[in-house]
Design an enzyme around this catalytic site. Structure first.
Site, PDB file in Angstrom:
ATOM      1  N   ASP A  45     -42.090  19.528  -9.876  1.00 18.31           N
ATOM      2  CA  ASP A  45     -43.171  19.449 -10.853  1.00 18.31           C
ATOM      3  C   ASP A  45     -43.293  18.033 -11.422  1.00 18.31           C
ATOM      4  O   ASP A  45     -42.314  17.475 -11.946  1.00 18.31           O
ATOM      5  CB  ASP A  45     -42.880  20.436 -11.986  1.00 18.31           C
ATOM      6  CG  ASP A  45     -44.118  20.877 -12.738  1.00 18.31           C
ATOM      7  OD1 ASP A  45     -45.178  20.252 -12.552  1.00 18.31           O
ATOM      8  OD2 ASP A  45     -44.037  21.847 -13.506  1.00 18.31           O
ATOM      9  N   ASP A  46     -44.485  17.466 -11.333  1.00 16.48           N
ATOM     10  CA  ASP A  46     -44.790  16.139 -11.898  1.00 16.48           C
ATOM     11  C   ASP A  46     -43.872  15.052 -11.337  1.00 16.48           C
ATOM     12  O   ASP A  46     -43.392  14.185 -12.063  1.00 16.48           O
ATOM     13  CB  ASP A  46     -44.699  16.171 -13.427  1.00 16.48           C
ATOM     14  CG  ASP A  46     -45.875  16.875 -14.076  1.00 16.48           C
ATOM     15  OD1 ASP A  46     -46.706  17.445 -13.342  1.00 16.48           O
ATOM     16  OD2 ASP A  46     -45.965  16.869 -15.313  1.00 16.48           O
ATOM     17  N   CYS A  83     -51.258  20.313 -11.857  1.00 12.21           N
ATOM     18  CA  CYS A  83     -50.363  21.380 -11.389  1.00 12.21           C
ATOM     19  C   CYS A  83     -51.083  22.596 -10.817  1.00 12.21           C
ATOM     20  O   CYS A  83     -50.886  22.980  -9.664  1.00 12.21           O
ATOM     21  CB  CYS A  83     -49.475  21.839 -12.538  1.00 12.21           C
ATOM     22  SG  CYS A  83     -48.719  20.541 -13.524  1.00 12.21           S
ATOM     23  N   ARG A  87     -51.482  24.315  -6.834  1.00 17.43           N
ATOM     24  CA  ARG A  87     -50.918  25.616  -6.483  1.00 17.43           C
ATOM     25  C   ARG A  87     -51.967  26.540  -5.876  1.00 17.43           C
ATOM     26  O   ARG A  87     -51.663  27.332  -4.984  1.00 17.43           O
ATOM     27  CB  ARG A  87     -50.287  26.251  -7.728  1.00 17.43           C
ATOM     28  CG  ARG A  87     -48.974  25.598  -8.125  1.00 17.43           C
ATOM     29  CD  ARG A  87     -48.586  25.901  -9.570  1.00 17.43           C
ATOM     30  NE  ARG A  87     -47.211  25.513  -9.853  1.00 17.43           N
ATOM     31  CZ  ARG A  87     -46.775  24.256  -9.965  1.00 17.43           C
ATOM     32  NH1 ARG A  87     -47.624  23.245  -9.826  1.00 17.43           N
ATOM     33  NH2 ARG A  87     -45.504  23.993 -10.206  1.00 17.43           N
ATOM     34  N   LYS A 145     -42.554  28.651 -12.058  1.00 12.23           N
ATOM     35  CA  LYS A 145     -43.821  28.433 -12.758  1.00 12.23           C
ATOM     36  C   LYS A 145     -44.992  28.945 -11.924  1.00 12.23           C
ATOM     37  O   LYS A 145     -45.183  28.520 -10.792  1.00 12.23           O
ATOM     38  CB  LYS A 145     -43.950  26.929 -13.031  1.00 12.23           C
ATOM     39  CG  LYS A 145     -45.316  26.439 -13.446  1.00 12.23           C
ATOM     40  CD  LYS A 145     -45.246  24.948 -13.730  1.00 12.23           C
ATOM     41  CE  LYS A 145     -46.621  24.307 -13.806  1.00 12.23           C
ATOM     42  NZ  LYS A 145     -46.539  22.882 -14.177  1.00 12.23           N
ATOM     43  N   HIS A 147     -48.741  29.458 -13.227  1.00 14.02           N
ATOM     44  CA  HIS A 147     -49.845  28.582 -13.631  1.00 14.02           C
ATOM     45  C   HIS A 147     -51.134  28.833 -12.849  1.00 14.02           C
ATOM     46  O   HIS A 147     -51.914  27.915 -12.591  1.00 14.02           O
ATOM     47  CB  HIS A 147     -49.437  27.108 -13.512  1.00 14.02           C
ATOM     48  CG  HIS A 147     -50.205  26.218 -14.452  1.00 14.02           C
ATOM     49  ND1 HIS A 147     -50.093  24.842 -14.445  1.00 14.02           N
ATOM     50  CD2 HIS A 147     -51.108  26.499 -15.416  1.00 14.02           C
ATOM     51  CE1 HIS A 147     -50.882  24.318 -15.368  1.00 14.02           C
ATOM     52  NE2 HIS A 147     -51.512  25.323 -15.966  1.00 14.02           N
ATOM     53  N   HIS A 255     -41.235  18.334 -15.166  1.00  8.36           N
ATOM     54  CA  HIS A 255     -42.307  18.379 -16.157  1.00  8.36           C
ATOM     55  C   HIS A 255     -41.707  18.220 -17.553  1.00  8.36           C
ATOM     56  O   HIS A 255     -40.605  18.689 -17.825  1.00  8.36           O
ATOM     57  CB  HIS A 255     -43.024  19.722 -16.054  1.00  8.36           C
ATOM     58  CG  HIS A 255     -44.363  19.783 -16.717  1.00  8.36           C
ATOM     59  ND1 HIS A 255     -44.534  19.691 -18.079  1.00  8.36           N
ATOM     60  CD2 HIS A 255     -45.612  19.949 -16.191  1.00  8.36           C
ATOM     61  CE1 HIS A 255     -45.822  19.799 -18.383  1.00  8.36           C
ATOM     62  NE2 HIS A 255     -46.500  19.950 -17.250  1.00  8.36           N
TER      63      HIS A 255
END
Length: 593
Positions: A45-46, A83, A87, A145, A147, A255
């Site tokens: 993530d990120d 994000c 996905r 996650k 999202h 993140h």
């Protein structure tokens, strides 16, 4: 274990489980379950392309290093700059605008609200690969996650999208040590009341779910450990039933809030204190060149307009604090790799590793948001972070802190590339992608570094191809669905196709009024003035010029014109809403789910 031995073991398991219905299940192409590979899909993530060792990072990631040597490193893998949108494409093979993710739930353009494709959650006019793999007899599991919708946001969670076992959060992130939210949820009546009264909202609770049911998250367990342990348990349950697995592990590291075990943070702090963010950018360039993931003649790009602070302008105390912030990010990446190692060790010990397709990618570039006071922020988020969390040096990385990367470190981390998360330049949309196919799948490119462009939606198509599962074109059950446009990468991986996408297999993308189209090695890109661009289209060769510093507008005007026209047709067909050139999305930044 050799592939044939693995097949024999799985076959034995199947035929000793008398009456187990999945024995006879077959894909649309008629392939028995017992011959199919497992699939492990991991998302960081990120994290930008240069944040892991296979792409030159100084951060310790030995397990990803090993996967890269066994598989293919893609250096021109394009994701969305945020994000949730990534996905959606990853799990469906569709363009974001086709399936409700034409908007990003944290940064919403007002005039697009209510328009088709801008729902902000995954819509039911698609089919997720988890649904198809479940139908084909796979044990479909995820932890981490989501999202993509669910709860009060509209849309649905993983339990309604084909995951038979699932654990995690529906939103875009949270505290890594407990169940606290990391930003105020503006749908929460308590938050709304506080804002209306001119007060700073209190910290709320992040909702966690298992198999669609609300649960209590254990306190004090780090997010990587929580999700990795849960995924291993889910895989093991399916193994005992003789099923191949599709395991999806979308980490919340790295993140923000930047939080990690203190002993790992300590290992990196002095390194970043010596480099600073200016030194990091130059060092990452050299490391990426040494790793062979960018051309040797590439230089650093011009100074970024949102990077306002020079490292040498900071006081000694400020430098020490910022070095620990960056060290915390590095510790998060390091810990993520250790968690991946634990998962791979489990698969090795249970003799499942050789027959597993493994894919690792980042969802977007590094985050430039800065709640301590930077260009990428707003007053609500800034006040929330500064009032509710400690900014003490001694608390950095702990549960009571909420530090972010900020524009300076984000810019430094990308080396030769420009911009970061939310932007459609390379620093925002080019992230690591490693694919290691299963043993016995005619894989011919071990250790290859591939510079030709690919798109995240290609992974959905590729996963189904390895599983021997056909995706329906326009109908799944009682749902009308949008055809997939992802390209199957398996022919490239097996050596029957010279590059992942041939010229003519173009890809287009838009978010918040910024857009690009890629065809072959060329990219046209537009960045609005409200996000520090000039609002004009520019042409680049992104293989030779990963920093997008050498526009080819004058040298190849016909190519520029043709590709822009190609994008305009795409935008018209998809109903993309034009965005005011001067709109600044951070003016309305805040969690709305």
């Amino acid at each position: 274990m050799p592939h044939q031995a693995m097949k024999a073991l799985l076959a034995g398991v199947f035929f000793t489980l008398a009456g187990f219905a999945a024995v006879e299940a077959r894909s649309g192409g008629g392939e028995p379950i017992s011959s199919r590979p497992n699939i492990l899909l991991i998302v960081g993530d990120d994290m930008g392309m240069a944040d892991i060792g296979p792409y030159g990072s100084e951060i310790n990631t030995p397990h990803l290093d090993a996967l890269a040597e066994e598989g293919v490193r893609f250096t021109n893998s394009h994701v969305s700059p945020v994000c949730s949108v990534t996905r959606a494409e990853l799990l469906t093979g569709n363009n974001n605008i086709e399936v409700g993710l034409g908007s990003y739930d944290y940064l919403v353009y007002g005039p697009a609200k209510g328009k088709p494709g801008y729902e902000g959650f995954l819509t039911r006019n698609t089919v997720m690969i988890s649904e198809l793999l479940r139908d084909a007899g796979y044990n479909t599991v995820m932890a981490g996650k989501w999202h993509l919708g669910g709860s009060k946001t509209g849309g649905e969670g993983p339990a309604q999208w084909g995951f038979e076992r699932s654990y995690g959060m529906l939103s875009g992130g949270g505290n890594h040590w407990n169940d606290e939210e990391f930003l105020p949820n503006q749908r929460d009546p308590k938050v709304q009341a506080a804002l209306k009264a001119g007060k700073v909202p209190p910290i709320g609770k992040e909702a966690y779910y298992e198999n669609g049911q609300r649960i209590t998250r254990p306190d004090g367990v780090y997010s990587d450990d929580l999700f990795t342990d849960q995924l291993i348990n889910y895989i093991e349950a399916g193994r005992k039933q003789g099923q191949p697995f599709f395991a999806y592990l979308p980490f919340t590291t790295a993140h923000f809030p930047l939080q990690a075990p203190q002993e790992l943070i300590n290992q990196y702090e002095d390194h970043y204190l010596a480099l600073g963010w200016d030194g990091l950018k130059a060092d990452r360039l050299k490391r990426m060149q040494a790793a062979g993931v960018i051309p040797a003649d590439v230089d650093l790009p011009p100074a970024n307009p949102i990077v306002r602070k020079r490292w040498d302008s900071l006081s000694p105390e400020q430098k020490r604090t910022q070095a620990r912030v960056m060290a915390t990010f590095a510790a998060m990446v390091d810990h993520q790799d250790r968690s991946i190692g634990r998962l791979l060790d489990y698969l090795q010990d249970t003799k499942q590793l050789d027959n597993t397709l493994i894919i690792y990618l980042g969802d977007n570039g590094p985050e430039a948001f800065d709640g301590q006071g930077g260009v990428i922020t707003n007053s609500i988020a800034k006040s929330y972070i500064q009032q509710n969390y400690s900014d003490a040096y001694s608390d950095i990385g702990k549960a009571n802190s909420n530090w972010q990367y900020g524009a300076e470190w984000a810019n430094g981390s990308t080396g030769p590339m420009q911009w970061m998360k939310v932007f459609v330049a390379g620093g925002g949309v080019r992230t690591p992608l490693i694919i290691r196919p299963p043993e016995g799948s005619d894989f011919t490119r071990a250790g290859v570094i591939e510079s030709a462009p690919v798109r995240v939606k290609d992974l959905a198509t590729t996963i189904l191809s390895y599983a021997g599962v056909e995706r329906p074109e326009r109908r799944y059950g009682d749902r009308e669905i949008v055809p997939s446009s992802g390209v199957d990468l398996k022919p490239y991986l097996t050596g029957t196709k010279p590059r992942p996408r041939l010229p003519g297999e173009w890809m287009a993308f838009e978010l918040m009024g910024n857009a690009y189209l890629i065809d072959g090695d060329y990219k046209v890109m537009r960045q609005r003035s409200g996000m520090w661009g000039d609002g004009q289209w520019h042409l680049y060769n992104i293989v030779l010029d990963p920093g997008e510093t050498q526009p080819l507008d004058d040298a190849q005007p016909e190519r520029l014109k043709r590709m822009v026209a190609q994008y305009e047709v795409y935008a018209s067909e998809k109903g993309i809403v034009p965005v005011a050139d001067d709109w600044n999305p951070w003016s309305s930044f805040g969690r709305v789910n």
